[in-house]
Structures are given as C-alpha cells and as structure tokens.
Design a protein around this motif. Structure first.
Motif, short mmCIF file in Angstrom:
data_model
loop_
_atom_site.label_atom_id
_atom_site.label_comp_id
_atom_site.label_asym_id
_atom_site.label_seq_id
_atom_site.Cartn_x
_atom_site.Cartn_y
_atom_site.Cartn_z
N GLN A 152 5.89 -25.87 74.16
CA GLN A 152 6.96 -26.86 74.12
C GLN A 152 7.89 -26.85 75.34
OE1 GLN A 152 9.14 -26.48 70.46
NE2 GLN A 152 7.38 -27.12 69.24
N ALA A 153 8.12 -25.69 75.93
CA ALA A 153 9.18 -25.60 76.95
C ALA A 153 8.79 -26.37 78.22
CB ALA A 153 9.46 -24.14 77.29
N VAL A 154 9.79 -27.01 78.81
CA VAL A 154 9.60 -27.70 80.09
C VAL A 154 10.64 -27.16 81.06
CG1 VAL A 154 9.55 -29.92 81.27
CG2 VAL A 154 8.84 -29.78 78.89
N VAL A 155 10.16 -26.74 82.24
CA VAL A 155 11.05 -26.17 83.25
C VAL A 155 11.29 -27.21 84.35
CG1 VAL A 155 11.14 -24.47 85.11
CG2 VAL A 155 10.40 -23.79 82.81
N GLU A 210 13.51 -15.96 97.76
CA GLU A 210 14.50 -15.59 96.74
C GLU A 210 14.52 -16.60 95.59
OE1 GLU A 210 17.55 -13.29 99.80
OE2 GLU A 210 18.34 -14.88 98.51
N ALA A 211 14.47 -17.87 95.95
CA ALA A 211 14.53 -18.89 94.89
C ALA A 211 13.32 -18.80 93.99
CB ALA A 211 14.64 -20.29 95.51
N ALA A 212 12.13 -18.61 94.57
CA ALA A 212 10.92 -18.51 93.74
C ALA A 212 11.00 -17.27 92.85
CB ALA A 212 9.68 -18.45 94.63
N ALA A 213 11.46 -16.16 93.43
CA ALA A 213 11.57 -14.92 92.63
C ALA A 213 12.54 -15.13 91.46
CB ALA A 213 12.02 -13.77 93.52
N ILE A 219 12.03 -17.57 84.13
CA ILE A 219 11.01 -18.04 83.18
C ILE A 219 10.55 -16.87 82.31
CG2 ILE A 219 8.64 -18.91 82.95
CD1 ILE A 219 9.14 -20.64 85.45
N ASN A 220 10.24 -15.76 82.96
CA ASN A 220 9.73 -14.62 82.20
C ASN A 220 10.75 -14.08 81.22
OD1 ASN A 220 7.12 -14.49 83.22
ND2 ASN A 220 7.79 -13.39 85.06
N ARG A 258 -0.44 -21.50 87.77
CA ARG A 258 -1.90 -21.32 87.59
C ARG A 258 -2.19 -20.01 86.86
NH1 ARG A 258 -3.19 -25.32 91.50
NH2 ARG A 258 -2.35 -26.88 90.10
N ALA A 259 -1.44 -18.96 87.23
CA ALA A 259 -1.69 -17.64 86.64
C ALA A 259 -1.29 -17.59 85.17
CB ALA A 259 -0.94 -16.57 87.43
N ASN A 260 -0.46 -18.54 84.73
CA ASN A 260 0.08 -18.46 83.37
C ASN A 260 -0.25 -19.66 82.50
OD1 ASN A 260 1.96 -15.93 83.20
ND2 ASN A 260 2.27 -16.81 85.25
#
Ligand code: PLP
Length: 449
Positions: A152-155, A210-213, A219-220, A258-260
């Motif tokens: 359900q979640a949308v980021v 930094e932003a991606a991390a 998210i995690n 892709r990994a998740n």
C-alpha cells in the motif's frame, strides 16, 4: 489588429508587438466577465485573452503579440496549432469524435500506445493505456503498482508535484495553494527529502549520496521496504522549481527499488516529449522506470495522458479495472501522433538542446552581474533561475519580476516551493531571435530597469 489574422500556428508573425498596455482594454473587459463567472480558485498568471498562437508567440484580443516562454505550462512543445497536429485533428473531427475505446476501439489509440511502448526508456516488453490528465495518469500508476505488489505505501519527495485530485494532491508536497483546506488526505503516502543541490545543508557535492542514504534509511525505519508499493518521483521537479536531483541520487533510489520489489514510477508529465533535450528526462542518467507517466507535451494541447510500464505489472490488472469514458479520445490520439511525427521529423530533441545552449550561458552571465540570481539550472528547454536576497539563500519572490516581464510582452511562469523561481518553457519551435529578445527583457526586469 487581431482581426487581420486568419489562423494561428507557425505562420503567425514571429515578433513581439505591443499595441496597448498589458493587459489591454479588451482583455480587461473580458477579465471582468471572467471574474463574475469563474471562481478565483482557478487563478490567472497573465490576464490577456488569447485569439491566436503559434511558433514562439501568443496574440491577444487587443492585437498584442507576446513572446511565449511558457508553452501553456510545457504543453505546446511542438508549437501551438502545429501543422501536423491540426491536419490530423481536422480529418479526425469530420470522421468521428468519440466512441469510447472501451466500447468500440479505433486504431489511433493503439498506434499511440505502440509508439510510447517503443519510445519510453527500456527495451523490455511494455503496455500503455491512455487517460485525460497528468493527475489521472499518476493515480492510475499508483493503482497498478498497488495491485501488482499487493502493498500500500507510496513514497514521494519534497518539492514534488503530481496533481490536484485527492490522491495526487496528497502526493504533492506544497500546502499552499494545492492542499490548504482540502483535507483529509489519502492514507499511506510518505514524503522524503529530495537531493536539492542548491539547498542541501552540507553543500551540493555530498547531496546525492547523503539524500539517497537518508531516503533509504527512512524507508527502512519508518515504513518497511516490504510495505512499499511504489516510489514516485519527477526526474526534474517541475512545479517545485525545476530542481534536478543531484546526479547519482536517482540511480541509487532505482537500485534500492529493484532490490526490494518496489515499483519505480517516473512522473514525466512535465519533463517528457523532448522538453529536456532527451525524449524523456530519465534518459539523462540511463534510468529505466518500471512505470512512466506522461501528459502535457504529448498531444499539442489536446487533453491526453498515458501510463506506460512493464507488461508484467500492467497485465496483472483485471479487465475493466482501468480506463474511463474519454481516455484516449480519437482527436487527442491523432494529435499525439502528429506531435510524435513533428518531434522526430523536425528534430525537436536537438532543438531543445539548442535552446538550452542559448539560454544557460546568457542566464549565467546575468547571474554573474546580478546577485539576486542565486542559481541557474535546468536542461534543454526546461530552464529556471532561483531568486535570493543578495548574499543569502533567503528566497526572493519571483512574482514581481514576472509581472515586469509580462508588461513588456514576455510571458514567463513562476514556480518553486518558496515562490522564488522563474521557469522558462518556450515552445521548442521558438525562433532564436525571440529567445534572445525574451532574455534581454528578463535581464532588464532583474536589474530593475
Ligand atoms: C510532474 C507533474 N505531474 C502531474 C501533473 C498533473 O497534471 P495535470 O495538470 O494534467 O493533471 C503535473 C502538472 O503540472 C506535473 O507537472
């Protein structure tokens, strides 16, 4: 003067011509009628009423000819009343105007979908379906992602804009004017920081990493990757102020998706169809989205939008789960085919790059001489300047500068979370001399002349 013009399109005199003040008397009369008939919630950037448009100009009811740096918000990229669009629509309107593709289909709808499957990034098997607006395309992309993943979640990201319907307004970052008073909003939408180089706290060099991390960490920790149906992002944030995420940010996010098992949706409603010097902005960093949403520049001004994506995702939705009465209207489909022919045959991808090559150096020169210009950015014919209080990064409002440009016959648009961005989206067919003239008007307005 306007009565002498028989039709718009590229045959219109490609000149700026002011014969009254802006807006002129006839436009002011019409605006008074508009005020009595249309609510103020539907706002107006420049209250001149249009009779014709084409090439790089918009002509108003008073006979003024304005230089167009807006393209009706990135829509008329092939020019207003572009000949191949007009010809196809003219033929179609005499044949039939509507059947509803879901009732009795017609070839042009299929042809547009085939083209989009072929032209959008990635050589995997794809499907496309057509709807009426960018917001509708985004909503449907989310529906498909939720259905396919069972999650359900949308980021989404800071500074993002995705539309005005309940879900897309929820997905949109900025409260005023898009959300104020319109809640409650849709559930399961999570917003993360965007890699905004000009405003990244530790500077542009560290921004992507930094932003991606941060995004991945959030998210995690806050959502759980296994609950996320889709990550939705504009490859260049449009209404948010033409923010190009720092290079490296998007590929890292795609890799995480892709990994998740998360569907990566690129919202190319504003950036699509040659605007950025690629057919799609994702191509700049070699991004291949699972789903891509398009609209605006797709059909030369006729209402059309598309959801294109991996066949294995789109094919999962049951018959009747997608569609709508008008989606892929035959006039709009013919217009889209005319647009795609025009982009290809008139080499408008290259033309968009050429526009960037004219605009960026001139704007950077203006920036060197004028500290109100904090940042110059963009790609192709999607260019912006971010205004600041000199010597700081405090936002300086763009509306006053835009108004000065309008008075001089240059149609520019504002944008930005802080209302301090002037954005330039000229039709890709604008002649060079109008680009140069427009930039000179802008320079004077910025200098307070
Ligand atoms: C990136 C993006 N997504 C979605 C939309 C919504 O499109 P529409 O206004 O056609 O509903 C817009 C409109 O500006 C947009 O720029």
């Amino acid at each position: 003067m306007s009565t002498a013009i028989t039709h718009g399109g590229p045959g219109l005199p490609q000149e700026r011509r002011l014969v009254t003040e802006i807006p002129g008397p006839r436009s002011r009369e019409l605006f008074a009628r508009r005020q009595a008939a249309v609510p103020p919630g539907v706002s107006t950037t420049l209250p001149v009423f249009v009779t014709h448009a084409g090439g790089g100009v918009v002509v108003d009811v008073d006979g003024n000819s304005l230089i167009d740096f807006g393209s009706g918000i990135a829509v008329t990229s092939v020019g207003n009343a572009a000949p191949r669009v007009v010809e196809r629509v003219r033929r179609q309107v005499a044949d039939f105007t509507h059947t509803c593709f879901m009732v009795t289909p017609y070839e042009s709808y299929v042809a547009v979908c085939e083209k989009l499957n072929q032209l959008t990034p990635g050589d995997h098997e794809k499907r496309t379906f057509l709807v009426n607006s960018g917001a509708e395309a985004v909503e449907n992309a989310v529906k498909v992602a939720r259905h396919a993943t069972g999650r359900q979640a949308v980021v989404v990201f800071d500074h993002g804009y995705h539309g005005r319907t309940l879900l897309t307004m929820t997905l949109t970052a900025k409260n005023m004017p898009y959300k104020q008073g319109f809640g409650p909003f849709a559930p399961e939408v999570y917003r993360l920081p965007l890699a905004y180089p000009f405003r990244w706290p530790t500077g542009p060099d560290n921004c992507a990493e930094e932003a991606a991390a941060q995004a991945i960490d959030m998210i995690n920790k806050q959502i759980g990757a296994e609950n996320v149906a889709a990550v939705l992002i504009e490859p260049i944030a449009g209404e948010g102020g033409f923010i190009e995420p720092a290079r490296g940010f998007l590929p890292r996010i795609v890799e995480f998706c892709r990994a998740n098992g998360i569907v990566f949706i690129a919202d190319e409603v504003q950036t699509g169809f040659a605007r950025t010097g690629h057919l799609f902005a994702c191509e700049d960093e070699g991004i291949v989205p699972d789903i891509i949403t398009t609209a605006k520049g797709i059909a030369g001004g006729l209402p059309l939008a598309a959801v294109t994506g991996r066949a294995d995702l789109l094919d999962r939705v049951h018959p009747g789960g997608l569609g709508g009465t008008y989606g892929g209207n035959p006039l709009a489909c013919e217009a889209a085919l005319g647009v795609l022919e025009t982009i290809e045959q008139d080499k408008l991808v290259e033309r968009a790059r050429h526009i960037g090559e004219i605009m960026l150096p001139r704007l950077r020169a203006i920036q060197r001489g004028n500290p109100i210009v904090g940042d110059v950015r963009g790609r192709g014919a999607m260019i912006a300047i971010e205004l600041v209080v000199p010597g700081t990064k405090e936002p300086h409002p763009a509306a006053e500068i835009a108004r000065k440009c309008h008075e001089q016959g240059l149609l520019v648009l504002t944008a930005g979370t802080y209302g301090n961005v002037l954005r330039f989206l000229p039709p890709l067919v604008i002649p060079d001399h109008l680009l140069e003239e427009g930039l000179s008007i802008l320079e004077k307005a910025l200098n307070g002349d």
